[in-house]
Design a protein around this motif. Structure first.
Motif, short mmCIF file in Angstrom:
data_model
loop_
_atom_site.label_atom_id
_atom_site.label_comp_id
_atom_site.label_asym_id
_atom_site.label_seq_id
_atom_site.Cartn_x
_atom_site.Cartn_y
_atom_site.Cartn_z
N ALA A 25 1.36 13.00 -1.44
CA ALA A 25 1.16 13.51 -2.81
C ALA A 25 1.27 12.38 -3.82
CB ALA A 25 2.18 14.60 -3.11
N GLY A 26 2.24 11.48 -3.61
CA GLY A 26 2.38 10.34 -4.50
C GLY A 26 1.18 9.42 -4.43
N LEU A 27 0.64 9.24 -3.22
CA LEU A 27 -0.55 8.41 -3.06
C LEU A 27 -1.75 9.03 -3.77
CD1 LEU A 27 -1.81 5.90 -1.72
CD2 LEU A 27 -2.31 7.35 0.27
N GLU A 28 -1.90 10.34 -3.63
CA GLU A 28 -3.02 11.02 -4.28
C GLU A 28 -2.93 10.89 -5.80
OE1 GLU A 28 -6.61 13.18 -4.27
OE2 GLU A 28 -5.51 12.18 -2.65
N ARG A 29 -1.73 11.04 -6.35
CA ARG A 29 -1.56 10.88 -7.80
C ARG A 29 -1.86 9.45 -8.22
NH1 ARG A 29 3.41 13.62 -6.48
NH2 ARG A 29 3.21 15.87 -6.85
N THR A 30 -1.52 8.50 -7.36
CA THR A 30 -1.78 7.09 -7.65
C THR A 30 -3.28 6.82 -7.71
OG1 THR A 30 0.29 6.44 -6.59
CG2 THR A 30 -1.37 4.72 -6.89
N TYR A 31 -4.02 7.32 -6.71
CA TYR A 31 -5.47 7.16 -6.72
C TYR A 31 -6.09 7.77 -7.98
CZ TYR A 31 -5.57 5.67 -1.78
OH TYR A 31 -5.40 4.99 -0.60
N ARG A 32 -5.60 8.96 -8.37
CA ARG A 32 -6.15 9.63 -9.55
C ARG A 32 -5.89 8.83 -10.82
NH1 ARG A 32 -4.11 14.68 -7.33
NH2 ARG A 32 -2.45 14.66 -8.89
N ALA A 93 -19.34 1.26 -1.64
CA ALA A 93 -17.91 1.03 -1.88
C ALA A 93 -17.16 1.17 -0.57
CB ALA A 93 -17.39 2.02 -2.91
N ILE A 94 -16.44 0.13 -0.17
CA ILE A 94 -15.76 0.14 1.12
C ILE A 94 -14.26 -0.06 0.95
CG2 ILE A 94 -17.80 -0.73 2.33
CD1 ILE A 94 -16.38 -3.48 2.50
N ASP A 95 -13.52 0.45 1.90
CA ASP A 95 -12.07 0.23 1.95
C ASP A 95 -11.64 0.35 3.41
OD1 ASP A 95 -9.78 0.49 -0.58
OD2 ASP A 95 -9.07 0.53 1.50
N THR A 96 -10.65 -0.46 3.80
CA THR A 96 -10.14 -0.39 5.16
C THR A 96 -9.10 0.71 5.33
OG1 THR A 96 -8.50 -2.10 4.65
CG2 THR A 96 -10.59 -2.83 5.62
N ASP A 97 -8.70 1.33 4.23
CA ASP A 97 -7.74 2.43 4.28
C ASP A 97 -8.51 3.75 4.22
OD1 ASP A 97 -5.73 4.36 3.84
OD2 ASP A 97 -4.48 2.92 2.76
N ALA A 98 -8.48 4.51 5.29
CA ALA A 98 -9.22 5.76 5.36
C ALA A 98 -8.76 6.75 4.29
CB ALA A 98 -9.07 6.39 6.74
N ARG A 99 -7.49 6.66 3.88
CA ARG A 99 -6.99 7.56 2.84
C ARG A 99 -7.69 7.31 1.51
NH1 ARG A 99 -0.82 5.88 3.23
NH2 ARG A 99 -1.93 3.90 2.93
N ALA A 100 -7.96 6.05 1.21
CA ALA A 100 -8.66 5.71 -0.02
C ALA A 100 -10.08 6.27 0.00
CB ALA A 100 -8.69 4.20 -0.21
N ILE A 101 -10.77 6.12 1.11
CA ILE A 101 -12.14 6.61 1.20
C ILE A 101 -12.18 8.13 1.10
CG2 ILE A 101 -14.15 6.79 2.72
CD1 ILE A 101 -13.82 4.07 1.35
N SER A 187 3.72 9.32 -9.20
CA SER A 187 2.81 8.36 -8.58
C SER A 187 3.56 7.05 -8.29
CB SER A 187 1.62 8.07 -9.49
OG SER A 187 2.00 7.20 -10.56
N PHE A 188 2.84 6.11 -7.68
CA PHE A 188 3.40 4.78 -7.40
C PHE A 188 3.00 3.76 -8.46
CE2 PHE A 188 2.47 6.21 -2.80
CZ PHE A 188 3.60 7.00 -2.77
N ILE A 189 2.38 4.22 -9.52
CA ILE A 189 1.78 3.31 -10.50
C ILE A 189 2.80 2.34 -11.09
CG2 ILE A 189 0.72 3.19 -12.79
CD1 ILE A 189 -1.27 3.83 -10.62
N HIS A 190 3.96 2.82 -11.46
CA HIS A 190 4.94 1.95 -12.11
C HIS A 190 5.49 0.91 -11.13
CE1 HIS A 190 8.06 0.59 -14.82
NE2 HIS A 190 8.99 0.90 -13.92
N VAL A 191 6.01 1.35 -10.00
CA VAL A 191 6.63 0.43 -9.04
C VAL A 191 5.60 -0.53 -8.46
CG1 VAL A 191 7.81 0.26 -6.81
CG2 VAL A 191 8.50 2.01 -8.46
N ASP A 192 4.48 0.01 -8.00
CA ASP A 192 3.48 -0.85 -7.36
C ASP A 192 2.83 -1.79 -8.37
OD1 ASP A 192 3.94 0.13 -4.87
OD2 ASP A 192 2.00 1.12 -4.63
#
Length: 233
Positions: A25-32, A93-101, A187-192
């Motif tokens: 869920a945190g990753l999804e919020r980060t992508y958004r 658009a490519i990414d090696t992380d399947a979650r990103a795609i 999200s992870f926006i602040h820390v990352d």
């Protein structure tokens, strides 16, 4: 942290989103959130109008490869700008992380294809693109990985390449730390983001490690651009 501590990249710092076991869920919020963050700080409109559009206009459009596309927002934006300029553009658009795609495909746009792939894989397939770009990828890379990416870029690109990233600077860190804590909850926006700043290259560091033909330059605010143009026959 003292100013001396900013002299070297904090390459050892892990980013939460790179952990395969991170909170989905945190990753999804980060992508958004990437669309907002990139619109505010990444400066791709300036890169498009200054570096990419003049090259594409000669051909009436062309093909773009976005390496490490993350949430896919930069690829979608490039396609939108090109359509407004009456350019026929296709962005891969490519990414090696399947979650990103998987996330990027939820925001699919006209003229954009998302692939779970690496630059090395596309190179092995013999693919070629008029323009190659990346956004916020370089700071994830070691010196050896950076060299491999640039080598792949030269093999994949027939025209112009632009790798845009954050520039490591204490003022950038201080401003980001002040502004972002409450903006993207969950999200992870602040820390990352803070870790990304500390992991990032300076323009001088990129200039020192880039092979011949590449140019490193700064772009306000606290951005680096590593650019290359294919030699003319």
């Amino acid at each position: 942290m003292t100013l001396r501590g900013w002299r070297r990249r904090a390459e050892h710092l892990p980013e939460l989103m790179d952990d395969p076991a991170c909170d989905p869920a945190g990753l999804e919020r980060t992508y958004r959130a990437f669309g907002t963050i990139n619109a505010l700080i990444a400066g791709w409109r300036r890169v498009y109008t200054r570096d990419l559009r003049p090259h594409l206009r000669v051909r009436g459009g062309g093909s773009v490869l976005d390496i490490g596309c993350g949430g896919g927002d930069v690829a979608r934006q490039l396609a939108r700008w090109a359509r407004r300029d009456s350019l026929t553009l296709h962005v891969t658009a490519i990414d090696t992380d399947a979650r990103a795609i998987a996330h990027a495909r939820t925001g699919a746009a006209t003229g954009v294809t998302y692939r779970h792939a690496s630059s090395a894989a596309l190179r092995a397939q013999g693919q070629r693109f008029d323009v190659v770009v990346s956004n916020h990828v370089l700071h994830h890379l070691s010196a050896a990985e950076l060299a491999a990416l640039l080598d792949d870029t030269e093999a994949l690109c027939t025209g112009v390449a632009v790798h845009g990233d954050i520039e490591r600077h204490p003022l950038a860190y201080a401003a980001y730390r002040l502004v972002t804590p409450r903006l993207f909850p969950g999200s992870f926006i602040h820390v990352d983001g803070l870790r990304s700043i500390r992991r990032s290259y300076t323009a001088a560091e990129l200039a020192a490690v880039a092979p011949p033909g590449w140019t490193a330059r700064r772009q306000v605010p606290f951005r680096t651009l590593l650019t290359w143009r294919a030699p003319r026959d």
